[in-house]
Motif scaffolding. Sequence first.
Motif, PDB file in Angstrom:
ATOM      1  N   ASN A  43       0.817  -1.205   0.000  1.00 36.59           N
ATOM      2  CA  ASN A  43       0.000   0.000   0.000  1.00 36.59           C
ATOM      3  C   ASN A  43       0.856   1.263   0.000  1.00 36.59           C
ATOM      4  O   ASN A  43       1.972   1.279   0.516  1.00 36.59           O
ATOM      5  N   LEU A  44       0.294   2.322  -0.595  1.00 37.69           N
ATOM      6  CA  LEU A  44       0.935   3.633  -0.634  1.00 37.69           C
ATOM      7  C   LEU A  44      -0.126   4.727  -0.527  1.00 37.69           C
ATOM      8  O   LEU A  44      -1.227   4.562  -1.056  1.00 37.69           O
ATOM      9  N   PRO A  45       0.214   5.856   0.103  1.00 45.68           N
ATOM     10  CA  PRO A  45      -0.653   7.026  -0.043  1.00 45.68           C
ATOM     11  C   PRO A  45      -0.637   7.500  -1.495  1.00 45.68           C
ATOM     12  O   PRO A  45       0.398   7.444  -2.160  1.00 45.68           O
ATOM     13  N   LEU A  46      -1.763   7.969  -1.982  1.00 44.64           N
ATOM     14  CA  LEU A  46      -1.825   8.463  -3.352  1.00 44.64           C
ATOM     15  C   LEU A  46      -0.825   9.582  -3.591  1.00 44.64           C
ATOM     16  O   LEU A  46      -0.186   9.637  -4.646  1.00 44.64           O
TER      17      LEU A  46
ATOM     18  N   PRO B  34      -3.492  -2.526   4.744  1.00 44.47           N
ATOM     19  CA  PRO B  34      -2.105  -2.994   4.660  1.00 44.47           C
ATOM     20  C   PRO B  34      -1.906  -4.021   3.560  1.00 44.47           C
ATOM     21  O   PRO B  34      -2.810  -4.776   3.216  1.00 44.47           O
ATOM     22  N   GLY B  35      -0.687  -4.045   3.016  1.00 43.52           N
ATOM     23  CA  GLY B  35      -0.312  -5.033   2.020  1.00 43.52           C
ATOM     24  C   GLY B  35       0.317  -6.256   2.671  1.00 43.52           C
ATOM     25  O   GLY B  35       0.188  -6.484   3.884  1.00 43.52           O
ATOM     26  N   PHE B  36       1.033  -7.040   1.851  1.00 46.07           N
ATOM     27  CA  PHE B  36       1.574  -8.321   2.322  1.00 46.07           C
ATOM     28  C   PHE B  36       2.538  -8.154   3.485  1.00 46.07           C
ATOM     29  O   PHE B  36       2.341  -8.720   4.573  1.00 46.07           O
ATOM     30  N   TRP B  37       3.629  -7.387   3.292  1.00 44.77           N
ATOM     31  CA  TRP B  37       4.606  -7.239   4.365  1.00 44.77           C
ATOM     32  C   TRP B  37       4.060  -6.392   5.502  1.00 44.77           C
ATOM     33  O   TRP B  37       4.438  -6.590   6.666  1.00 44.77           O
ATOM     34  N   GLU B  38       3.189  -5.471   5.197  1.00 47.73           N
ATOM     35  CA  GLU B  38       2.598  -4.634   6.251  1.00 47.73           C
ATOM     36  C   GLU B  38       1.714  -5.461   7.189  1.00 47.73           C
ATOM     37  O   GLU B  38       1.556  -5.115   8.358  1.00 47.73           O
ATOM     38  N   ARG B  39       1.154  -6.533   6.685  1.00 43.70           N
ATOM     39  CA  ARG B  39       0.383  -7.445   7.540  1.00 43.70           C
ATOM     40  C   ARG B  39       1.279  -8.415   8.293  1.00 43.70           C
ATOM     41  O   ARG B  39       0.804  -9.158   9.161  1.00 43.70           O
TER      42      ARG B  39
END
Length: 220
Positions: free
Chosen positions: A125-128, A182-187
């Motif tokens: 994930n990223l902020p726009l 959250p994405g993969f690593w963020e989870r």
Amino acid sequence: MGKAERLKKARPPVQKNSYGGRLPPGQTLTEKFPILHEGEVPEYDLATWNFKLFGEGVQNREFTYDELMQLPQTTIVKDIHCVTRWSKFDNAFTGVTIRDLLKDFEVPEGTKHVMIYGDHDYETNLPLEDLLKEDILLAHSYEGKPLTAKHGYPFRLIVPHLYFWKSVKWIRGIEFLKEDRPGFWERNGFHNYGEVHNEERFSGEDLEIPEDEWHKKEFD
């Protein structure tokens, strides 16, 4: 034991030279380009490969490989930094800036975040507003040559100001979101944002990461 847990087991390197603050804290400078990823390296038929823009309220858009290569091409020279503590200065990547990619694309009002997807089943994930910075690139070449398969061929995202897990290899799409997730690593124990000079490596408490983790990997 997950990757984030493994990376917390040793003390960070002692920096002898920060190169005027250019080398972020806790990083070690290398001339090599370490190869780190989870899972198998995908293989592609470029005649059928595609890249998608999609999301709630979005007029979905799909690009072929040739269509992306026909867009304006830009070369950026940037330092890159991995959460496993290596940094590499002055890397020349060539490709399509996200600004050029989205030039004729209408991002829905209220969009605040994006999810970046790559093969196989990877996401981050990223902020726009970060995605829209002028130096964010959908790269196909490194130092004047096509990316190798292990570095993300045919395209990878380059987000120089964040740790390199945000620079998704084998990128296949961008989803536009009104709410962050959250994405993969963020989870799996990594920081939700990942800014390098603030050492945003992990979620939760400030924990240590091995100095030599990246030495165990392949290099280009």
